[in-house]
Write a protein that holds these residues in place. Sequence first.
Motif, PDB file in Angstrom:
ATOM      1  N   THR A   1       0.464  -0.820  -0.009  1.00 15.39           N
ATOM      2  CA  THR A   1       0.194  -0.425   0.045  1.00 15.39           C
ATOM      3  C   THR A   1       0.630   1.616  -0.093  1.00 15.39           C
ATOM      4  O   THR A   1       0.910   2.362  -0.938  1.00 15.39           O
ATOM      5  CB  THR A   1      -1.084  -0.317   0.976  1.00 15.39           C
ATOM      6  N   VAL A   2       1.691   1.411   0.624  1.00 11.62           N
ATOM      7  CA  VAL A   2       2.718   2.068   0.315  1.00 11.62           C
ATOM      8  C   VAL A   2       3.404   3.200  -0.306  1.00 11.62           C
ATOM      9  O   VAL A   2       3.203   3.671  -1.019  1.00 11.62           O
ATOM     10  CB  VAL A   2       4.380   1.926   1.987  1.00 11.62           C
ATOM     11  N   ARG A   3       4.152   1.574  -1.109  1.00 15.01           N
ATOM     12  CA  ARG A   3       4.149   1.576  -2.804  1.00 15.01           C
ATOM     13  C   ARG A   3       3.778   2.618  -3.739  1.00 15.01           C
ATOM     14  O   ARG A   3       3.555   3.416  -4.385  1.00 15.01           O
ATOM     15  CB  ARG A   3       5.464   0.341  -2.536  1.00 15.01           C
ATOM     16  N   SER A   4       2.218   1.582  -3.557  1.00  9.92           N
ATOM     17  CA  SER A   4       1.287   1.935  -4.532  1.00  9.92           C
ATOM     18  C   SER A   4       0.633   3.633  -3.967  1.00  9.92           C
ATOM     19  O   SER A   4       0.480   4.154  -5.475  1.00  9.92           O
ATOM     20  CB  SER A   4       0.095   1.344  -3.750  1.00  9.92           C
ATOM     21  N   ARG A   5       1.051   4.060  -3.319  1.00 11.97           N
ATOM     22  CA  ARG A   5       0.544   5.321  -2.700  1.00 11.97           C
ATOM     23  C   ARG A   5       1.608   6.609  -2.853  1.00 11.97           C
ATOM     24  O   ARG A   5       0.938   7.229  -3.542  1.00 11.97           O
ATOM     25  CB  ARG A   5       0.671   5.430  -0.794  1.00 11.97           C
ATOM     26  N   ALA A   6       2.703   5.861  -3.221  1.00 11.54           N
ATOM     27  CA  ALA A   6       4.537   6.884  -3.815  1.00 11.54           C
ATOM     28  C   ALA A   6       3.844   7.149  -4.788  1.00 11.54           C
ATOM     29  O   ALA A   6       3.630   7.824  -5.393  1.00 11.54           O
ATOM     30  CB  ALA A   6       5.020   6.124  -3.008  1.00 11.54           C
ATOM     31  N   LYS A   7       3.099   5.803  -5.641  1.00 14.63           N
ATOM     32  CA  LYS A   7       3.633   5.679  -7.016  1.00 14.63           C
ATOM     33  C   LYS A   7       2.931   6.715  -7.525  1.00 14.63           C
ATOM     34  O   LYS A   7       2.427   7.498  -8.315  1.00 14.63           O
ATOM     35  CB  LYS A   7       2.949   4.450  -7.464  1.00 14.63           C
ATOM     36  N   GLU A   8       1.083   6.798  -6.650  1.00  7.48           N
ATOM     37  CA  GLU A   8      -0.082   7.560  -7.086  1.00  7.48           C
ATOM     38  C   GLU A   8       0.237   9.532  -6.982  1.00  7.48           C
ATOM     39  O   GLU A   8      -0.015  10.115  -7.527  1.00  7.48           O
ATOM     40  CB  GLU A   8      -1.591   6.975  -6.069  1.00  7.48           C
ATOM     41  N   ALA A   9       1.171   9.457  -5.541  1.00 12.60           N
ATOM     42  CA  ALA A   9       1.778  11.042  -4.933  1.00 12.60           C
ATOM     43  C   ALA A   9       2.588  10.772  -7.100  1.00 12.60           C
ATOM     44  O   ALA A   9       2.701  11.906  -6.735  1.00 12.60           O
ATOM     45  CB  ALA A   9       2.873  10.695  -3.839  1.00 12.60           C
ATOM     46  N   LEU A  10       4.041  10.443  -7.660  1.00 15.29           N
ATOM     47  CA  LEU A  10       4.687  10.697  -8.197  1.00 15.29           C
ATOM     48  C   LEU A  10       3.520  10.964  -9.314  1.00 15.29           C
ATOM     49  O   LEU A  10       4.168  12.080 -10.445  1.00 15.29           O
ATOM     50  CB  LEU A  10       5.790   9.442  -8.212  1.00 15.29           C
ATOM     51  N   ASP A  11       2.682  10.383  -9.318  1.00 13.14           N
ATOM     52  CA  ASP A  11       1.782  10.469 -10.878  1.00 13.14           C
ATOM     53  C   ASP A  11       0.733  11.637 -10.598  1.00 13.14           C
ATOM     54  O   ASP A  11       1.109  12.308 -11.649  1.00 13.14           O
ATOM     55  CB  ASP A  11       0.669   8.620 -11.286  1.00 13.14           C
ATOM     56  N   ARG A  12       0.521  12.091  -9.571  1.00 13.76           N
ATOM     57  CA  ARG A  12       0.210  13.591  -9.506  1.00 13.76           C
ATOM     58  C   ARG A  12       0.694  14.566  -9.571  1.00 13.76           C
ATOM     59  O   ARG A  12       1.117  15.564  -9.962  1.00 13.76           O
ATOM     60  CB  ARG A  12      -0.149  13.821  -8.164  1.00 13.76           C
ATOM     61  N   MET A  13       2.465  14.494  -9.524  1.00 13.44           N
ATOM     62  CA  MET A  13       3.755  14.738 -10.109  1.00 13.44           C
ATOM     63  C   MET A  13       4.055  15.537 -11.134  1.00 13.44           C
ATOM     64  O   MET A  13       4.686  16.087 -12.194  1.00 13.44           O
ATOM     65  CB  MET A  13       4.857  15.145  -9.491  1.00 13.44           C
ATOM     66  N   GLY A  14       3.266  14.468 -11.897  1.00 13.99           N
ATOM     67  CA  GLY A  14       3.058  14.440 -13.404  1.00 13.99           C
ATOM     68  C   GLY A  14       4.867  13.164 -13.186  1.00 13.99           C
ATOM     69  O   GLY A  14       5.515  13.774 -14.967  1.00 13.99           O
ATOM     70  N   SER A  15       5.808  13.400 -12.765  1.00 19.83           N
ATOM     71  CA  SER A  15       6.904  12.468 -13.257  1.00 19.83           C
ATOM     72  C   SER A  15       6.347  10.965 -13.631  1.00 19.83           C
ATOM     73  O   SER A  15       5.348  10.269 -13.634  1.00 19.83           O
ATOM     74  CB  SER A  15       7.473  11.578 -11.373  1.00 19.83           C
TER      75      SER A  15
END
Length: 210
Positions: A196-210
């Motif tokens: 879940t932590v890894r998924s949330r980190a990925k979602e955060a990066l997606d929001r930043m456009g990375s």
Amino acid sequence: MRRSQSGQVNFSAIILLLGIVITSVWIWKRLSLDTQEYLIDQAIPIALLGAALVAVLVLSIRAVRRTRSRLRNRNDLLALFQAEQAREKKLEIAFLLIETNRYALKGIESVAPAMKELFTTTLTRALGEKQHRIRGMAASHLGVLQDRSVVPLLVKALEDDHAYVRSCAALGLGRLRALETRERLMAVMKDDWDQTVRSRAKEALDRMGS
């Protein structure tokens, strides 16, 4: 008793529907060919268009009512938040207020500074095994307030012992679009043991456009 009544209502509805279908077929067969062609070419499309317009109107009215109801609830919660003195109750109202406002800052700007103080204090002081959920909610809700001064605090929360807090911290950073934390989030996405932590980190990066 309720099941019996429900069964009777369903049976009555089926009988009524069958009656309508049979009557419609009986009337249709007795119409002239010209009338049938007119209905197929003109009346039925117009009726369908009218039904679609009515459906759109009904849905629009319902949406307006839901929005008004949500705004009333938000205003009530705003008043409660401002009047409440007990810290735990105030925190509970703050969480509910942000959720009612669909995790948006618009409309609750007036209490954002008070919420920031409440959430940051909670994140740093709500220690112990039983309070990790409160810390996590404080971390994720901090991101809604769009105050970038909390970024270092959320980065530190990425090292919390509880996976829930780490995932919420990543969510908060994503909501802030804290671009300066991309490398840290990438490391979390690759190395954290919790999915879940890894998924949330990925979602955060997606929001930043990375």
